[in-house]
Design an enzyme around this catalytic site. Structure first.
Site, PDB file in Angstrom:
ATOM      1  CD  GLU A 139      -1.243  56.878 112.038  1.00 24.89           C
ATOM      2  OE1 GLU A 139      -0.158  56.307 111.807  1.00 24.89           O
ATOM      3  OE2 GLU A 139      -1.440  58.078 111.817  1.00 24.89           O
ATOM      4  CG  HIS A 140      -3.107  51.512 114.506  1.00 24.40           C
ATOM      5  ND1 HIS A 140      -2.404  50.797 115.443  1.00 24.40           N
ATOM      6  CD2 HIS A 140      -3.205  52.773 114.980  1.00 24.40           C
ATOM      7  CE1 HIS A 140      -2.101  51.599 116.472  1.00 24.40           C
ATOM      8  NE2 HIS A 140      -2.566  52.810 116.200  1.00 24.40           N
ATOM      9  N   GLY A 190       8.230  59.825 122.568  1.00 16.85           N
ATOM     10  CA  GLY A 190       6.863  59.591 123.063  1.00 16.85           C
ATOM     11  C   GLY A 190       5.826  60.494 122.435  1.00 16.85           C
ATOM     12  N   GLY A 209       4.760  60.206 119.059  1.00 19.45           N
ATOM     13  CA  GLY A 209       4.138  59.635 117.869  1.00 19.45           C
ATOM     14  C   GLY A 209       4.821  60.053 116.582  1.00 19.45           C
ATOM     15  CG  LEU A 210       5.896  63.392 115.917  1.00 23.72           C
ATOM     16  CD1 LEU A 210       6.318  64.807 116.298  1.00 23.72           C
ATOM     17  CD2 LEU A 210       4.975  63.428 114.701  1.00 23.72           C
ATOM     18  CB  SER A 267      12.224  54.153 118.541  1.00 22.49           C
ATOM     19  OG  SER A 267      10.980  53.940 117.941  1.00 22.49           O
ATOM     20  CG  ASP A 276       7.074  54.336 112.715  1.00 21.94           C
ATOM     21  OD1 ASP A 276       6.189  54.824 111.981  1.00 21.94           O
ATOM     22  OD2 ASP A 276       6.870  53.996 113.886  1.00 21.94           O
TER      23      ASP A 276
HETATM   24  C1  GLA Z   1       3.559  53.115 115.432  1.00 20.18           C
HETATM   25  C2  GLA Z   1       4.253  51.928 114.776  1.00 20.18           C
HETATM   26  C3  GLA Z   1       3.990  51.908 113.274  1.00 20.18           C
HETATM   27  C4  GLA Z   1       2.492  52.024 112.979  1.00 20.18           C
HETATM   28  C5  GLA Z   1       1.875  53.184 113.747  1.00 20.18           C
HETATM   29  C6  GLA Z   1       0.386  53.261 113.592  1.00 20.18           C
HETATM   30  O1  GLA Z   1       4.149  54.304 114.972  1.00 20.18           O
HETATM   31  O2  GLA Z   1       5.639  51.993 114.998  1.00 20.18           O
HETATM   32  O3  GLA Z   1       4.537  50.741 112.723  1.00 20.18           O
HETATM   33  O4  GLA Z   1       1.838  50.821 113.279  1.00 20.18           O
HETATM   34  O5  GLA Z   1       2.170  53.108 115.132  1.00 20.18           O
HETATM   35  O6  GLA Z   1       0.027  53.573 112.295  1.00 20.18           O
END
Ligand code: GLA
Length: 366
Positions: A29-30, A117, A119-120, A123, A167
């Protein structure tokens, strides 16, 4: 059903359907905007687009979930940022044309079960499902990295949301039975089967990350500042053996960079644990990832921490963590095979009564 909605809105029939799934990131993540590794898998919730070419330059679009299904319109070549959901579609057509692909106006009806909104990646599912429909309708030749790049450009350069490429790549390539072990530096990937002894549980905390873009951008800027001080192009360039350099950075850059470097190290270890069906090891990596996001990267919120803690305390759970960008959203838990439904119900019940919030079980689907 959606053919009927299309007919009611636009007259005529849709000629193609495109779709793309939402994703849950298992770990990593990140890391994607730091040139690192990610490990997303598809969730059953998806976005579908029913589309018909028009023969002129007009675009008319409607969403089943937003604007009460009202039709919005714009003209190809005159895309602009309107501050609403159509920006994702306008961004896609803008960059599709800019990159030299030939297509015309269209009518499209969009319906999605990916919660916004949460986190899945709702968009990215929208961007990629529109692109898949345009590919089918106009006979375009676009490979997954190109689709992902155009979707990401729509998001970064048109909507104005800074994001990595995970994503959109997941929306193009992930499936539900495997995880996509993706190197975001060169977009090489491997599909890794989910471990046979476990199932996933995904629960939306009921805290929306809607207004988190500023926080996300702040983390991005901190990573850039850390890179500058470390003299590297991307935090991916710092190996776990060189963590001492990171520890020497000033607060909070030391903690931000430590998250990225340790998280990046956890992803290949998670892949190895999956291949070995070593669920205890994989669960520990989930837990360590959550602690790192909470304490070093500071992208969790108290409600999500509570949900993770409740999940972790369950005897059938190997590990649990916040998934996605954070500041709300969903958790993913690794659960003993056969136990997912019961765990999801136990955990959401306990969380609802302790937080007063309304969680939603997304995996396993009802
Ligand atoms: C969002 C961003 C991704 C990624 C995550 C964190 O989903 O769209 O590109 O950076 O946060 O892992």
């Amino acid at each position: 059903m959606s053919d009927e909605r299309f007919h009611d809105l636009f007259g005529g029939e849709p000629s193609v359907r495109g779709s793309a799934a939402g994703r849950v990131n298992l770990i990593g993540e990140h890391t994607d905007y730091n040139g690192g590794f990610v490990l997303p898998t598809a969730i059953p919730q998806r976005t579908s687009v029913w589309l018909a070419p028009r023969g002129d330059r007009a675009v008319r679009i409607a969403s089943a979930e937003i604007d009460q299904g009202a039709v919005r319109a714009y003209t190809l070549g005159s895309e602009r940022r309107e501050g609403n959901w159509t920006d994702y579609v306008q961004g896609v057509t803008r960059f599709l044309a800019e990159e030299g692909h030939r297509f015309g106006g269209f009518d499209a009806f969009i319906a999605s079960t990916v919660p916004i909104g949460s986190g899945l990646s709702s968009s990215a599912a929208l961007e990629v499902s529109i692109l898949n429909a345009l590919i089918a309708a106009f006979g375009l030749a676009l490979d997954p990295p190109t689709i992902a790049r155009i979707g990401r450009r729509a998001e970064n350069e048109h909507v104005g949301a800074r994001t990595g490429v995970m994503d959109q790549m997941a929306a193009c390539l992930a499936d539900a039975g495997t995880a996509l072990f993706l190197d975001t530096r060169d977009l090489s990937y491997e599909r890794v089967p989910l471990p046979p002894g476990a199932e996933l549980v995904v629960i939306n905390s009921g805290v929306s990350h809607d207004h988190s873009q500023g926080d996300y951008n702040a983390r991005w800027a901190e990573c850039e500042a850390a890179c500058q001080l470390l003299g590297v192009a991307e935090l991916r360039d710092i190996a776990i053996e060189d963590l001492a350099h990171v520890e020497a950075l000033p607060e909070p850059l030391n903690r931000r960079a430590r998250h990225v470097v340790t998280e990046n190290d956890r992803v290949p270890r998670a892949v190895a644990a999956m291949k070995a069906n070593d669920l205890a090891a994989l669960g520990s990596l989930f837990d360590a990832s959550h602690a790192s996001m909470r304490d070093d990267y500071v992208v969790s919120v108290p409600a999500v921490d509570l949900l993770v803690d409740i999940a972790r305390a369950d005897a059938d759970v190997f590990g649990a963590r916040l998934t996605g960008g954070g500041f709300g959203g969903s958790i993913v838990a690794l659960v003993r095979r056969g136990a997912a439904k019961a765990v999801a119900e136990r955990v959401t019940r306990a969380y609802a009564s302790r937080s007063g919030l309304t969680p939603t079980i997304l995996v396993p689907p009802r």
